[in-house]
Design a protein around this motif. Structure first.
Motif, PDB file in Angstrom:
ATOM      1  N   PHE A  33      45.100  70.804   5.841  1.00 39.17           N
ATOM      2  CA  PHE A  33      45.393  70.714   7.431  1.00 39.17           C
ATOM      3  C   PHE A  33      43.985  71.074   7.982  1.00 39.17           C
ATOM      4  O   PHE A  33      43.295  71.733   7.514  1.00 39.17           O
ATOM      5  CB  PHE A  33      46.323  71.520   7.563  1.00 39.17           C
ATOM      6  N   ALA A  34      43.913  70.501   9.281  1.00 44.07           N
ATOM      7  CA  ALA A  34      42.714  70.668  10.126  1.00 44.07           C
ATOM      8  C   ALA A  34      42.774  72.333  10.465  1.00 44.07           C
ATOM      9  O   ALA A  34      43.943  72.993  10.425  1.00 44.07           O
ATOM     10  CB  ALA A  34      42.788  70.001  11.501  1.00 44.07           C
ATOM     11  N   PHE A  35      41.674  72.954  10.813  1.00 46.97           N
ATOM     12  CA  PHE A  35      41.549  74.212  11.155  1.00 46.97           C
ATOM     13  C   PHE A  35      42.061  74.543  12.650  1.00 46.97           C
ATOM     14  O   PHE A  35      41.795  73.721  13.599  1.00 46.97           O
ATOM     15  CB  PHE A  35      40.021  74.528  11.338  1.00 46.97           C
ATOM     16  N   THR A  71      62.798  55.046  13.084  1.00 49.78           N
ATOM     17  CA  THR A  71      61.469  55.191  14.131  1.00 49.78           C
ATOM     18  C   THR A  71      60.898  56.523  14.140  1.00 49.78           C
ATOM     19  O   THR A  71      59.604  56.744  14.259  1.00 49.78           O
ATOM     20  CB  THR A  71      62.031  54.785  15.510  1.00 49.78           C
ATOM     21  N   LEU A  72      61.784  57.473  14.173  1.00 53.16           N
ATOM     22  CA  LEU A  72      61.459  59.189  14.082  1.00 53.16           C
ATOM     23  C   LEU A  72      60.563  59.204  12.879  1.00 53.16           C
ATOM     24  O   LEU A  72      59.519  60.063  12.987  1.00 53.16           O
ATOM     25  CB  LEU A  72      62.557  60.071  14.374  1.00 53.16           C
ATOM     26  N   GLN A  73      61.057  58.917  11.716  1.00 48.42           N
ATOM     27  CA  GLN A  73      60.368  59.069  10.643  1.00 48.42           C
ATOM     28  C   GLN A  73      58.987  58.662  10.664  1.00 48.42           C
ATOM     29  O   GLN A  73      58.082  59.232  10.244  1.00 48.42           O
ATOM     30  CB  GLN A  73      61.063  58.482   9.534  1.00 48.42           C
ATOM     31  N   ARG A  74      58.813  57.234  11.183  1.00 47.26           N
ATOM     32  CA  ARG A  74      57.314  56.508  11.394  1.00 47.26           C
ATOM     33  C   ARG A  74      56.430  57.433  12.124  1.00 47.26           C
ATOM     34  O   ARG A  74      55.517  57.671  11.793  1.00 47.26           O
ATOM     35  CB  ARG A  74      57.634  55.249  11.682  1.00 47.26           C
ATOM     36  N   GLN A  75      57.108  57.822  13.312  1.00 44.07           N
ATOM     37  CA  GLN A  75      56.524  58.807  14.226  1.00 44.07           C
ATOM     38  C   GLN A  75      55.923  60.101  13.685  1.00 44.07           C
ATOM     39  O   GLN A  75      54.644  60.497  13.841  1.00 44.07           O
ATOM     40  CB  GLN A  75      57.102  58.983  15.661  1.00 44.07           C
ATOM     41  N   LEU A 110      52.041  61.363  12.817  1.00 39.42           N
ATOM     42  CA  LEU A 110      51.623  62.811  13.304  1.00 39.42           C
ATOM     43  C   LEU A 110      51.168  63.505  12.405  1.00 39.42           C
ATOM     44  O   LEU A 110      49.861  63.895  12.248  1.00 39.42           O
ATOM     45  CB  LEU A 110      52.984  63.639  13.871  1.00 39.42           C
ATOM     46  N   PHE A 111      51.599  63.691  10.951  1.00 38.34           N
ATOM     47  CA  PHE A 111      51.108  64.231   9.893  1.00 38.34           C
ATOM     48  C   PHE A 111      49.694  63.534   9.420  1.00 38.34           C
ATOM     49  O   PHE A 111      48.818  64.349   8.926  1.00 38.34           O
ATOM     50  CB  PHE A 111      51.889  64.481   8.903  1.00 38.34           C
ATOM     51  N   ASP A 112      49.668  62.440   9.505  1.00 36.73           N
ATOM     52  CA  ASP A 112      48.313  61.642   9.262  1.00 36.73           C
ATOM     53  C   ASP A 112      47.182  61.896  10.148  1.00 36.73           C
ATOM     54  O   ASP A 112      46.137  62.045   9.508  1.00 36.73           O
ATOM     55  CB  ASP A 112      48.555  60.030   9.184  1.00 36.73           C
ATOM     56  N   ARG A 113      47.585  62.363  11.287  1.00 32.94           N
ATOM     57  CA  ARG A 113      46.575  62.818  12.204  1.00 32.94           C
ATOM     58  C   ARG A 113      46.133  64.178  11.979  1.00 32.94           C
ATOM     59  O   ARG A 113      44.777  64.401  12.183  1.00 32.94           O
ATOM     60  CB  ARG A 113      46.987  62.639  13.613  1.00 32.94           C
TER      61      ARG A 113
END
Length: 155
Positions: A46-48, A23-27, A31-34
């Motif tokens: 990565f975003a600015f 579950t932690l890995q999926r979360q 997060l990295f996808d966002r």
């Protein structure tokens, strides 16, 4: 003797503690996808996020943010007694060259950064200056924070 394939994850799925790790890995993946913006489904980096520098004195907190390439009107600052929120957008410039190829290593898009402060501030007395791509904020400390004394016990 027959060779069988060992599938440790099938055995792990039966163990409850490893479900929490999954579950932690999926979360973390979400997060990295966002954080990783996409351009037509392709990752572009990565975003600015502007770099910040914080300095605390007896009377105030001084915060500098590196936001080059933005106009004053593109930067929004909100202050609470406990934190500062800086947001804005670096807009993309459309350029074309003779051979039709454009290469850019600049980061474009919206950003937001919330910085928790080490002391309470007078959020209605914040002063801001923007010059040469550097946003400088002077955050006066709240009166209760200026006169704060801590008793030290001697062991």
């Amino acid at each position: 003797m027959a060779i069988t394939r060992w599938e440790p994850f099938r055995e792990i799925e039966r163990l409850e503690p490893f479900r929490e790790v999954d579950t932690l890995q999926r979360q973390l993946n979400r997060l990295f996808d966002r954080l990783m913006p996409t351009d037509g489904g392709e990752r572009v980096g990565f975003a600015f996020v502007p770099a910040a520098e914080l300095d605390e004195t007896d009377d105030a907190i001084h915060l500098k943010l590196e936001v080059p390439g933005l106009e004053r009107n593109d930067i929004h600052v909100e202050a609470t007694p406990e934190s500062i929120s800086i947001s804005g957008e670096r807009k993309s410039e459309t350029k074309t060259e003779e051979n039709g190829v454009t290469r850019s290593e600049f980061r474009y898009g919206k950003f937001q950064r919330v910085i928790p402060l080490p002391s309470l501030i007078q959020h209605d007395q914040v002063q801001a200056e923007y010059k040469n791509g550097i946003l400088r904020l002077t955050l006066p400390k709240a009166e209760s924070e200026r006169n704060k004394a801590v008793k030290v016990n001697i062991g």
